[in-house]
Write a protein that holds these residues in place. Structure first.
Motif, PDB file in Angstrom:
ATOM      1  N   ILE A  15       0.839  -1.195   0.000  1.00  0.00           N
ATOM      2  CA  ILE A  15       0.000   0.000   0.000  1.00  0.00           C
ATOM      3  C   ILE A  15       0.874   1.244   0.000  1.00  0.00           C
ATOM      4  CG2 ILE A  15      -1.719   1.343   1.275  1.00  0.00           C
ATOM      5  CD1 ILE A  15      -2.878  -1.142   0.094  1.00  0.00           C
ATOM      6  N   LYS A  16       0.612   2.134  -0.940  1.00  0.00           N
ATOM      7  CA  LYS A  16       1.332   3.402  -1.018  1.00  0.00           C
ATOM      8  C   LYS A  16       0.345   4.558  -0.869  1.00  0.00           C
ATOM      9  CE  LYS A  16       5.428   1.666  -2.095  1.00  0.00           C
ATOM     10  NZ  LYS A  16       6.642   1.858  -1.269  1.00  0.00           N
ATOM     11  N   ILE A  17       0.820   5.629  -0.271  1.00  0.00           N
ATOM     12  CA  ILE A  17      -0.003   6.833  -0.129  1.00  0.00           C
ATOM     13  C   ILE A  17       0.569   7.919  -1.028  1.00  0.00           C
ATOM     14  CG2 ILE A  17      -0.847   8.616   1.450  1.00  0.00           C
ATOM     15  CD1 ILE A  17      -0.633   6.572   3.693  1.00  0.00           C
ATOM     16  N   SER A  18      -0.278   8.511  -1.849  1.00  0.00           N
ATOM     17  CA  SER A  18       0.170   9.541  -2.779  1.00  0.00           C
ATOM     18  C   SER A  18       0.636  10.785  -2.030  1.00  0.00           C
ATOM     19  CB  SER A  18      -0.973   9.916  -3.723  1.00  0.00           C
ATOM     20  OG  SER A  18      -0.572  10.922  -4.622  1.00  0.00           O
ATOM     21  N   ASN A  19       1.688  11.417  -2.529  1.00  0.00           N
ATOM     22  CA  ASN A  19       2.251  12.617  -1.888  1.00  0.00           C
ATOM     23  C   ASN A  19       1.566  13.885  -2.380  1.00  0.00           C
ATOM     24  OD1 ASN A  19       4.235  11.195  -0.395  1.00  0.00           O
ATOM     25  ND2 ASN A  19       5.506  11.043  -2.226  1.00  0.00           N
ATOM     26  N   VAL A  20       0.271  13.961  -2.179  1.00  0.00           N
ATOM     27  CA  VAL A  20      -0.477  15.147  -2.589  1.00  0.00           C
ATOM     28  C   VAL A  20      -1.173  15.737  -1.377  1.00  0.00           C
ATOM     29  CG1 VAL A  20      -0.837  14.306  -4.940  1.00  0.00           C
ATOM     30  CG2 VAL A  20      -2.532  13.789  -3.188  1.00  0.00           C
ATOM     31  N   ILE A  21      -1.518  17.000  -1.469  1.00  0.00           N
ATOM     32  CA  ILE A  21      -2.254  17.683  -0.415  1.00  0.00           C
ATOM     33  C   ILE A  21      -3.535  18.255  -1.018  1.00  0.00           C
ATOM     34  CG2 ILE A  21      -0.221  18.228   0.957  1.00  0.00           C
ATOM     35  CD1 ILE A  21      -0.190  21.008  -0.236  1.00  0.00           C
ATOM     36  N   PRO A  22      -4.530  18.581  -0.197  1.00  0.00           N
ATOM     37  CA  PRO A  22      -5.802  19.080  -0.721  1.00  0.00           C
ATOM     38  C   PRO A  22      -5.644  20.360  -1.535  1.00  0.00           C
ATOM     39  CG  PRO A  22      -6.028  18.414   1.575  1.00  0.00           C
ATOM     40  CD  PRO A  22      -4.560  18.376   1.265  1.00  0.00           C
ATOM     41  N   GLU A  23      -6.554  20.558  -2.464  1.00  0.00           N
ATOM     42  CA  GLU A  23      -6.562  21.767  -3.287  1.00  0.00           C
ATOM     43  C   GLU A  23      -6.625  23.015  -2.410  1.00  0.00           C
ATOM     44  OE1 GLU A  23      -6.214  22.014  -6.454  1.00  0.00           O
ATOM     45  OE2 GLU A  23      -6.431  19.931  -7.098  1.00  0.00           O
ATOM     46  N   GLY A  24      -5.831  24.018  -2.792  1.00  0.00           N
ATOM     47  CA  GLY A  24      -5.870  25.292  -2.081  1.00  0.00           C
ATOM     48  C   GLY A  24      -5.023  25.346  -0.828  1.00  0.00           C
ATOM     49  N   THR A  25      -4.267  24.269  -0.537  1.00  0.00           N
ATOM     50  CA  THR A  25      -3.383  24.276   0.621  1.00  0.00           C
ATOM     51  C   THR A  25      -1.937  24.191   0.154  1.00  0.00           C
ATOM     52  OG1 THR A  25      -3.441  21.856   0.865  1.00  0.00           O
ATOM     53  CG2 THR A  25      -5.129  23.129   2.027  1.00  0.00           C
ATOM     54  N   ARG A  26      -1.003  24.349   1.068  1.00  0.00           N
ATOM     55  CA  ARG A  26       0.406  24.285   0.698  1.00  0.00           C
ATOM     56  C   ARG A  26       1.255  23.886   1.894  1.00  0.00           C
ATOM     57  NH1 ARG A  26       3.157  30.221   0.152  1.00  0.00           N
ATOM     58  NH2 ARG A  26       5.010  28.882   0.242  1.00  0.00           N
ATOM     59  N   ASP A  27       2.429  23.324   1.594  1.00  0.00           N
ATOM     60  CA  ASP A  27       3.440  23.079   2.618  1.00  0.00           C
ATOM     61  C   ASP A  27       4.344  24.311   2.706  1.00  0.00           C
ATOM     62  OD1 ASP A  27       2.737  20.364   3.222  1.00  0.00           O
ATOM     63  OD2 ASP A  27       3.661  19.761   1.326  1.00  0.00           O
ATOM     64  N   PHE A  28       4.959  24.496   3.871  1.00  0.00           N
ATOM     65  CA  PHE A  28       5.892  25.596   4.062  1.00  0.00           C
ATOM     66  C   PHE A  28       7.260  25.031   4.437  1.00  0.00           C
ATOM     67  CE2 PHE A  28       1.767  27.489   4.687  1.00  0.00           C
ATOM     68  CZ  PHE A  28       1.876  28.691   4.009  1.00  0.00           C
ATOM     69  N   THR A  29       8.280  25.460   3.711  1.00  0.00           N
ATOM     70  CA  THR A  29       9.638  24.993   3.964  1.00  0.00           C
ATOM     71  C   THR A  29      10.197  25.647   5.226  1.00  0.00           C
ATOM     72  OG1 THR A  29      10.667  26.764   2.677  1.00  0.00           O
ATOM     73  CG2 THR A  29      10.004  24.764   1.478  1.00  0.00           C
ATOM     74  N   ILE A  30      11.398  25.216   5.616  1.00  0.00           N
ATOM     75  CA  ILE A  30      12.052  25.798   6.798  1.00  0.00           C
ATOM     76  C   ILE A  30      12.222  27.307   6.632  1.00  0.00           C
ATOM     77  CG2 ILE A  30      14.191  25.864   8.141  1.00  0.00           C
ATOM     78  CD1 ILE A  30      14.515  22.868   7.470  1.00  0.00           C
ATOM     79  N   ASP A  31      12.766  27.712   5.486  1.00  0.00           N
ATOM     80  CA  ASP A  31      12.992  29.150   5.255  1.00  0.00           C
ATOM     81  C   ASP A  31      11.681  29.922   5.255  1.00  0.00           C
ATOM     82  OD1 ASP A  31      15.702  28.830   5.139  1.00  0.00           O
ATOM     83  OD2 ASP A  31      15.812  28.753   2.947  1.00  0.00           O
ATOM     84  N   GLU A  32      10.632  29.339   4.656  1.00  0.00           N
ATOM     85  CA  GLU A  32       9.337  30.014   4.605  1.00  0.00           C
ATOM     86  C   GLU A  32       8.739  30.160   6.004  1.00  0.00           C
ATOM     87  OE1 GLU A  32       7.652  28.817   0.173  1.00  0.00           O
ATOM     88  OE2 GLU A  32       7.414  27.407   1.844  1.00  0.00           O
ATOM     89  N   CYS A  33       8.908  29.142   6.822  1.00  0.00           N
ATOM     90  CA  CYS A  33       8.404  29.227   8.199  1.00  0.00           C
ATOM     91  C   CYS A  33       9.161  30.284   9.002  1.00  0.00           C
ATOM     92  CB  CYS A  33       8.505  27.866   8.877  1.00  0.00           C
ATOM     93  SG  CYS A  33       7.260  26.681   8.322  1.00  0.00           S
ATOM     94  N   ILE A  34      10.468  30.381   8.769  1.00  0.00           N
ATOM     95  CA  ILE A  34      11.257  31.414   9.449  1.00  0.00           C
ATOM     96  C   ILE A  34      10.766  32.804   9.032  1.00  0.00           C
ATOM     97  CG2 ILE A  34      13.552  32.475   9.599  1.00  0.00           C
ATOM     98  CD1 ILE A  34      14.711  29.616   9.364  1.00  0.00           C
ATOM     99  N   LYS A  35      10.575  32.999   7.725  1.00  0.00           N
ATOM    100  CA  LYS A  35      10.081  34.285   7.228  1.00  0.00           C
ATOM    101  C   LYS A  35       8.706  34.596   7.817  1.00  0.00           C
ATOM    102  CE  LYS A  35      12.293  34.861   2.701  1.00  0.00           C
ATOM    103  NZ  LYS A  35      12.022  34.958   1.249  1.00  0.00           N
TER     104      LYS A  35
END
Length: 378
Positions: A15-35
């Motif tokens: 069983i594999k889980i796709s690496n997608v997130i819901p429409e209209g959302t986003r991940d934040f990188t380390i630098d983005e979180c610092i900013k």
């Protein structure tokens, strides 16, 4: 490969889980979180300096909280689900409404005025093809309990000082007054649906469609002329003078003069380079009752700050008290270039000196410095 659905599938029995997130959302990188954290700190520091105190409300609210006559968010714009008793819940699509609810519960016995601020996530459902985000980080203020020009002026000053603190010198606060368009459309013999259509066309500056719609209405030529010219009334102080000349009734003139007084006061305070007016501005929600404003920063093609006066909203929850506020969409600011490098002191630890070097790191962090610990491999 056997697909079970778009998110979960099987490859060779695993069983594999796709690496997608819901429409209209986003991940934040380390630098983005610092900013983002630095931006939030700058914004809330200004709020604190201007006398605002922090509050927090639940991410989940009852649908009924947002389903009232002065709230124009559509049902399909809210994330809805049920609790174990069958009651409809929503992820909050707005922060002003929960604050209004909170004023009538937790702050019922506290003397007003009260100045509050928050830094919270809000959620709205947008059409996929619109390309808009469905999850926002809102930092905002609410000044509850006082009305009048001086209060409106203070909040506008706070908005300007907040955008100045963020670090981008090129920004504008665009100011309007909902009572100008309301006065233009009152008493001219058109129904509520027609008013809403006309106001949307004015706000969107759909000039051809506006002219065509007005031709279908049985109203005076004077009113048609003003409404056709209203979308053009945006810019500097000269637009206020022009609007006064075009005004068709007393209420409209008073609303224009109110806006003029605020503009001249901001000019006297040295803020004229940061402000413009838009006399045709219409809010996205119906609870606003006076001045409204938007903030724009160079390099971002949409408003990152929105606010205004909403004197009738609290009545829906009990107390009928005046209020004004604004919020900033923090996530939109992350991609702006700031001259803020994250500075760390490097501390290297190997097997010979782990305790002494960790002591050094502890001392530095207690002094308020940031450390980056590196481990030396032998």
């Amino acid at each position: 490969m056997i697909k079970c659905n778009k998110l979960v599938y099987k490859i060779k029995g695993v069983i594999k889980i796709s690496n997608v997130i819901p429409e209209g959302t986003r991940d934040f990188t380390i630098d983005e979180c610092i900013k983002r954290r630095r931006i939030v700190d700058k914004v809330t520091d200004i709020f604190d300096k201007w006398g605002y105190s922090e509050i927090s409300t639940p991410t989940i609210e009852y649908y009924e909280t947002f389903n009232h006559k002065s709230q124009s968010l559509k049902e399909e714009e809210m994330y809805k689900f049920f609790d174990n008793r069958g009651r409809i819940l929503v992820l909050r699509p707005d922060m002003t409404v929960p604050v209004a609810r909170m004023i009538n519960t937790k702050f019922r016995d506290i003397s007003l005025p009260v100045k509050l601020y928050y830094s919270e996530k809000v959620f709205r459902v947008h059409e996929i093809l619109e390309g808009k985000k469905n999850e926002y980080l809102d930092c905002g203020i609410e000044f509850v309990g006082l009305d009048g020009k001086n209060i409106d002026l203070e909040v506008l000053v706070t908005a300007i000082e907040t955008l100045k603190a963020i670090g981008n010198k090129k920004f504008k606060i665009e100011i309007g007054n909902v009572n100008i368009s309301k006065a233009a459309l009152s008493g001219i013999g058109i129904n509520g649906v027609e008013k809403k259509v006309i106001m949307n066309l004015i706000n969107n500056k759909s000039l051809i469609s506006l002219k065509e719609a007005l031709e279908l209405l049985d109203i005076s030529e004077e009113n048609k002329e003003f409404l056709n010219k209203l979308p053009w009334l945006f810019g500097g102080y000269e637009m206020i003078e022009k609007a006064k000349q075009l005004s068709v009734n007393k209420n409209m003139t008073e609303s224009i003069i109110y806006l003029e007084d605020l503009y001249l006061s901001l000019k006297e305070l040295g803020y004229e380079k940061y402000i413009t007016v838009d006399l045709s501005m219409v809010p996205r929600v119906d609870y606003y009752s006076g001045i409204i404003f938007k903030g724009y920063i160079d390099g971002i093609g949409k408003a990152i700050l929105r606010g205004g006066r909403y004197n009738g909203l609290l009545k829906n929850f009990g107390q009928d008290k005046p209020a004004i506020g604004f919020s900033i969409d923090i996530n939109e600011l992350i991609n702006i270039n700031y001259n803020n490098k994250n500075k760390y002191l490097e501390v290297t630890i190997d097997n010979n000196n782990p305790i002494s070097m960790l002591k050094e790191a502890i001392i530095k962090t207690n002094e308020g410095k940031r450390v980056n610990i590196k481990y030396k491999n032998k």
